[in-house]
Design a protein around this motif. Structure first.
Motif, PDB file in Angstrom:
ATOM      1  N   ILE A  83       0.821  -1.004   0.156  1.00  0.00           N
ATOM      2  CA  ILE A  83      -0.080  -0.002   0.097  1.00  0.00           C
ATOM      3  C   ILE A  83       0.986   1.258  -0.104  1.00  0.00           C
ATOM      4  O   ILE A  83       0.592   2.224  -0.646  1.00  0.00           O
ATOM      5  CB  ILE A  83      -0.836   0.045   1.286  1.00  0.00           C
ATOM      6  CG1 ILE A  83      -1.970  -1.128   0.798  1.00  0.00           C
ATOM      7  CG2 ILE A  83      -1.735   1.310   1.321  1.00  0.00           C
ATOM      8  CD1 ILE A  83      -3.191  -1.197   2.143  1.00  0.00           C
ATOM      9  N   LEU A  84       2.008   1.153   0.621  1.00  0.00           N
ATOM     10  CA  LEU A  84       3.231   2.257   0.687  1.00  0.00           C
ATOM     11  C   LEU A  84       3.515   2.387  -0.738  1.00  0.00           C
ATOM     12  O   LEU A  84       3.658   3.640  -1.384  1.00  0.00           O
ATOM     13  CB  LEU A  84       4.129   2.053   1.632  1.00  0.00           C
ATOM     14  CG  LEU A  84       3.933   1.830   3.078  1.00  0.00           C
ATOM     15  CD1 LEU A  84       4.971   1.944   3.778  1.00  0.00           C
ATOM     16  CD2 LEU A  84       3.075   3.256   3.598  1.00  0.00           C
ATOM     17  N   LEU A  85       3.797   1.166  -1.397  1.00  0.00           N
ATOM     18  CA  LEU A  85       4.339   1.200  -2.696  1.00  0.00           C
ATOM     19  C   LEU A  85       3.184   2.055  -3.848  1.00  0.00           C
ATOM     20  O   LEU A  85       3.503   2.713  -4.622  1.00  0.00           O
ATOM     21  CB  LEU A  85       4.678  -0.116  -3.104  1.00  0.00           C
ATOM     22  CG  LEU A  85       5.439  -0.274  -4.546  1.00  0.00           C
ATOM     23  CD1 LEU A  85       6.502   1.057  -4.505  1.00  0.00           C
ATOM     24  CD2 LEU A  85       5.779  -1.749  -4.803  1.00  0.00           C
ATOM     25  N   VAL A  86       2.058   1.415  -3.516  1.00  0.00           N
ATOM     26  CA  VAL A  86       0.903   2.013  -4.501  1.00  0.00           C
ATOM     27  C   VAL A  86       1.055   3.599  -4.597  1.00  0.00           C
ATOM     28  O   VAL A  86       0.597   4.183  -5.712  1.00  0.00           O
ATOM     29  CB  VAL A  86      -0.404   1.670  -4.052  1.00  0.00           C
ATOM     30  CG1 VAL A  86      -1.642   2.197  -4.750  1.00  0.00           C
ATOM     31  CG2 VAL A  86      -0.578   0.064  -4.168  1.00  0.00           C
ATOM     32  N   ASP A  87       0.933   4.396  -3.426  1.00  0.00           N
ATOM     33  CA  ASP A  87       1.331   5.715  -3.290  1.00  0.00           C
ATOM     34  C   ASP A  87       2.098   6.268  -4.151  1.00  0.00           C
ATOM     35  O   ASP A  87       2.288   7.351  -4.595  1.00  0.00           O
ATOM     36  CB  ASP A  87       1.239   6.465  -1.923  1.00  0.00           C
ATOM     37  CG  ASP A  87      -0.043   6.042  -1.088  1.00  0.00           C
ATOM     38  OD1 ASP A  87      -0.966   5.996  -1.616  1.00  0.00           O
ATOM     39  OD2 ASP A  87      -0.092   5.733   0.035  1.00  0.00           O
ATOM     40  N   CYS A  88       3.173   5.577  -4.432  1.00  0.00           N
ATOM     41  CA  CYS A  88       4.417   6.125  -5.359  1.00  0.00           C
ATOM     42  C   CYS A  88       4.298   5.662  -6.894  1.00  0.00           C
ATOM     43  O   CYS A  88       5.017   6.576  -7.437  1.00  0.00           O
ATOM     44  CB  CYS A  88       5.723   5.178  -4.933  1.00  0.00           C
ATOM     45  SG  CYS A  88       6.348   5.258  -3.204  1.00  0.00           S
ATOM     46  N   THR A 105      13.884   5.614  -8.851  1.00  0.00           N
ATOM     47  CA  THR A 105      14.816   6.587  -9.391  1.00  0.00           C
ATOM     48  C   THR A 105      14.245   7.974  -9.308  1.00  0.00           C
ATOM     49  O   THR A 105      15.024   8.770  -8.850  1.00  0.00           O
ATOM     50  CB  THR A 105      14.927   6.414 -11.006  1.00  0.00           C
ATOM     51  OG1 THR A 105      15.223   5.095 -11.417  1.00  0.00           O
ATOM     52  CG2 THR A 105      15.651   7.456 -11.639  1.00  0.00           C
ATOM     53  N   THR A 106      13.055   8.099  -9.366  1.00  0.00           N
ATOM     54  CA  THR A 106      12.461   9.207  -9.024  1.00  0.00           C
ATOM     55  C   THR A 106      12.472   9.774  -7.438  1.00  0.00           C
ATOM     56  O   THR A 106      12.947  10.738  -7.178  1.00  0.00           O
ATOM     57  CB  THR A 106      10.642   9.343  -8.972  1.00  0.00           C
ATOM     58  OG1 THR A 106      10.751   8.992 -10.251  1.00  0.00           O
ATOM     59  CG2 THR A 106      10.002  10.482  -8.796  1.00  0.00           C
ATOM     60  N   TYR A 107      12.357   8.859  -6.368  1.00  0.00           N
ATOM     61  CA  TYR A 107      12.296   9.374  -4.939  1.00  0.00           C
ATOM     62  C   TYR A 107      13.483   9.087  -4.503  1.00  0.00           C
ATOM     63  O   TYR A 107      13.745   9.658  -3.232  1.00  0.00           O
ATOM     64  CB  TYR A 107      11.248   8.378  -4.418  1.00  0.00           C
ATOM     65  CG  TYR A 107       9.762   8.507  -4.696  1.00  0.00           C
ATOM     66  CD1 TYR A 107       9.264   9.858  -4.290  1.00  0.00           C
ATOM     67  CD2 TYR A 107       9.018   7.681  -5.596  1.00  0.00           C
ATOM     68  CE1 TYR A 107       7.859   9.952  -4.700  1.00  0.00           C
ATOM     69  CE2 TYR A 107       7.666   7.960  -5.784  1.00  0.00           C
ATOM     70  CZ  TYR A 107       7.206   9.111  -5.236  1.00  0.00           C
ATOM     71  OH  TYR A 107       6.076   9.524  -5.873  1.00  0.00           O
ATOM     72  N   LEU A 108      14.320   7.959  -4.848  1.00  0.00           N
ATOM     73  CA  LEU A 108      15.713   7.589  -4.025  1.00  0.00           C
ATOM     74  C   LEU A 108      16.863   8.017  -4.775  1.00  0.00           C
ATOM     75  O   LEU A 108      17.803   8.528  -4.522  1.00  0.00           O
ATOM     76  CB  LEU A 108      15.498   6.194  -3.678  1.00  0.00           C
ATOM     77  CG  LEU A 108      14.488   5.747  -2.656  1.00  0.00           C
ATOM     78  CD1 LEU A 108      14.477   4.326  -2.407  1.00  0.00           C
ATOM     79  CD2 LEU A 108      14.237   6.646  -1.548  1.00  0.00           C
ATOM     80  N   GLY A 109      16.980   7.254  -5.795  1.00  0.00           N
ATOM     81  CA  GLY A 109      18.124   7.462  -7.173  1.00  0.00           C
ATOM     82  C   GLY A 109      19.677   6.767  -6.364  1.00  0.00           C
ATOM     83  O   GLY A 109      19.377   6.148  -5.351  1.00  0.00           O
ATOM     84  N   TYR A 424       8.432   5.785   0.653  1.00  0.00           N
ATOM     85  CA  TYR A 424       7.393   6.158   1.532  1.00  0.00           C
ATOM     86  C   TYR A 424       7.909   7.234   2.370  1.00  0.00           C
ATOM     87  O   TYR A 424       7.525   8.569   2.334  1.00  0.00           O
ATOM     88  CB  TYR A 424       6.740   5.304   2.312  1.00  0.00           C
ATOM     89  CG  TYR A 424       5.576   6.066   3.226  1.00  0.00           C
ATOM     90  CD1 TYR A 424       4.607   6.497   2.706  1.00  0.00           C
ATOM     91  CD2 TYR A 424       6.135   5.921   4.456  1.00  0.00           C
ATOM     92  CE1 TYR A 424       3.687   6.875   3.607  1.00  0.00           C
ATOM     93  CE2 TYR A 424       5.299   6.604   5.292  1.00  0.00           C
ATOM     94  CZ  TYR A 424       3.864   7.090   4.984  1.00  0.00           C
ATOM     95  OH  TYR A 424       3.116   7.595   5.690  1.00  0.00           O
ATOM     96  N   ILE A 425       9.085   7.088   3.049  1.00  0.00           N
ATOM     97  CA  ILE A 425       9.992   8.124   3.774  1.00  0.00           C
ATOM     98  C   ILE A 425      10.152   9.373   2.957  1.00  0.00           C
ATOM     99  O   ILE A 425       9.838  10.384   3.324  1.00  0.00           O
ATOM    100  CB  ILE A 425      10.915   7.605   4.346  1.00  0.00           C
ATOM    101  CG1 ILE A 425      10.380   6.549   5.519  1.00  0.00           C
ATOM    102  CG2 ILE A 425      11.917   8.659   5.194  1.00  0.00           C
ATOM    103  CD1 ILE A 425      11.812   5.858   6.027  1.00  0.00           C
TER     104      ILE A 425
END
Length: 476
Positions: A83-88, A105-109, A424-425
């Motif tokens: 569910i956390l992943l779905v929000d991404c 790539t978008t959130y962490l890189g 998510y963080i």
């Protein structure tokens, strides 16, 4: 490393949260038509695979207490992080992350992208190998069952599995020519129905075996220590059993690709969350029933594939039907897990050789009574070669139980727990050292320890199996 499904090949941008015209979505791509039902079918197809067959064995190692608790724990953790992943899927500016890799790539890189690439593609390749091994065993079981029924229980019905492995490989070469993930909805629905069918047959046979009685031994704490099972061996098997359960819930790496098939709407996120919860809940009910009833039917001697434990004699037709359902299901599941690999390689090649006609050219083919087909020589050659390599590896390493455990252990922590939590963080801007941050880090570390132990148990089992194995001479 970067994985892109066909939906991710466009450079079109999204403006707000408009949903495009009648033919195209807000990102300029072909209109998505997926629903909660089709997404749920994709999820069930990805979740309920060969992993369900080893749950009775896993429960035999863990016992009546730790077995169900472990299964529920993996289910809850998987549902929570999914569910956390779905929000991404949608970035804060509403642009889409078409795939798991795109979201990382978008959130962490940075190093996390490489970690994701290694874990994701290892899992996708490993799942294809596992499905090939499982289907081979099912095809062999059908042949053996029919042989015994025709020639008697004393007939010499043992056969090498190579022919069945090759047959499955040929079928996958044909199915692999399906252009992309968006064309797999029908195949996934059929595969999901098959998974219910063979699980239900296994449950019915387990109930029948339990009703017939016998002297099956079970335990609250799993296998007892005996002459042929030392305390160290028992501990390693417990670790391997955790890997088998982890494998049963390995599907996070295709979750965003599944979400990318959902029809664009104001509540597309909620539709996917409901599909995710429903898929995991339904899968867990079947898993629990298969684990509990399989253990009750076979006790400490539960086989690695519980459908093979019912023998090859009577009712031979019912066991044959269950194995046919497994074959049909894994024909679809193989593609669900392999299409992201195809898309990744093909997109990289198109970027590397944009002027190559061999790589980029597609030809439309008209076939009576069928939709227009798109033929690509590069797709035919590359995808066929990939399936051939997977088939050869499956013939060289046909160790179902330990292979399943190793794949599950290696993929569970990075793909199902660590990366979704970190994304998510980053997305929610969770403050460092806050209660929420601490809770998420504790969960991640606990799952990391479990994955390491499970991988160690499975590797030990593989080493022991390889020592007594002769390549290309496996009989069932």
């Amino acid at each position: 490393m970067e994985i892109e499904m066909e939906g991710g090949l466009s450079s079109g941008t999204e403006e707000g949260r408009g949903y495009g015209d009648a033919k195209f979505d807000d990102d300029g791509l072909e209109k998505r038509t997926g629903t909660m039902m089709t997404a749920g079918a994709h999820i069930i197809t990805g979740v309920i695979g060969s992993g369900v067959l080893s749950l009775a064995w896993a429960f035999a190692q863990l016992g009546w207490i730790a077995g169900p608790i472990s299964l529920l724990a993996f289910a809850i953790i998987t549902c929570y992080t999914s569910i956390l992943l779905v929000d991404c899927y949608r970035s804060p500016d509403t642009t889409r992350n078409y795939t798991y890799m795109a979201a990382v790539t978008t959130y962490l890189g940075g190093p996390n992208v490489k970690l994701c690439g290694i874990a994701q593609y290892s899992n996708l390749v490993g799942a294809a190998i596992s499905y090939t091994i499982t289907t081979t065993l099912s095809m062999s079981a059908i042949s053996k069952s029919n042989c015994y029924h025709k020639y008697g229980h004393d007939a010499a019905c043992g056969r090498t599995n190579n022919t069945y492995t090759i047959l499955f490989g040929v079928a996958q070469i044909i199915l692999s020519q399906i252009p992309n993930f968006h064309k797999l909805s029908f195949l996934s629905i059929v595969a999901a129905v098959m998974s219910f069918a063979y699980s239900s047959i296994g449950l019915a046979l387990s109930i029948d075996k339990i009703a017939r009685g016998g002297h099956v031994k079970t335990s609250l704490i799993g296998q007892p220590i005996r002459a042929d099972l030392s305390s160290a061996d028992r501990l390693w098997k417990i670790f391997a059993a955790l890997g088998d359960i982890a494998f049963a819930y390995t599907f996070s790496n295709i979750l965003l690709s599944i979400q990318d098939t959902i029809k664009a709407s104001s509540d597309e996120n909620m539709v996917m969350k409901k599909a995710t919860f429903a898929g995991i809940f339904i899968s867990t009910v079947f898993y629990m029933l298969c684990g509990v009833l399989g253990y009750a039917a076979f006790g400490h001697h539960a086989p690695s594939n519980f459908l093979t434990g019912f023998g090859f004699y009577d009712p031979f037709w019912l066991v044959d039907l269950a194995n046919v359902c497994i074959i049909v299901h894994l024909l679809g599941a193989y593609q669900v897990f392999t299409q992201p690999v195809f898309a990744f390689v093909e997109e990289r090649c198109k970027r590397r050789w944009p002027a190559s006609r061999f790589v980029n050219q597609e030809t439309a083919i008209e076939v009576p009574c069928l939709p227009r087909l798109r033929f690509s020589a590069f797709r035919l050659v590359w995808r066929s070669a990939y399936v051939v390599v997977i088939t050869l590896i499956s013939m060289l390493l046909p160790f179902f139980n330990d292979f399943v455990g190793l794949i599950g252990a290696a993929a569970f922590w990075p793909l199902t727990v660590y990366l979704p939590i970190q994304m998510y963080i980053a997305r929610a801007k969770v403050r460092r050292l806050s209660l929420g941050w601490i809770w998420l880090q504790i969960l991640s570390m606990l799952c990391f320890v479990i994955s390491v132990l499970a991988a160690a148990g499975s590797i030990r089992g593989l080493i022991k199996s390889v020592k007594r194995f002769q390549p290309f001479h496996v009989e069932s």
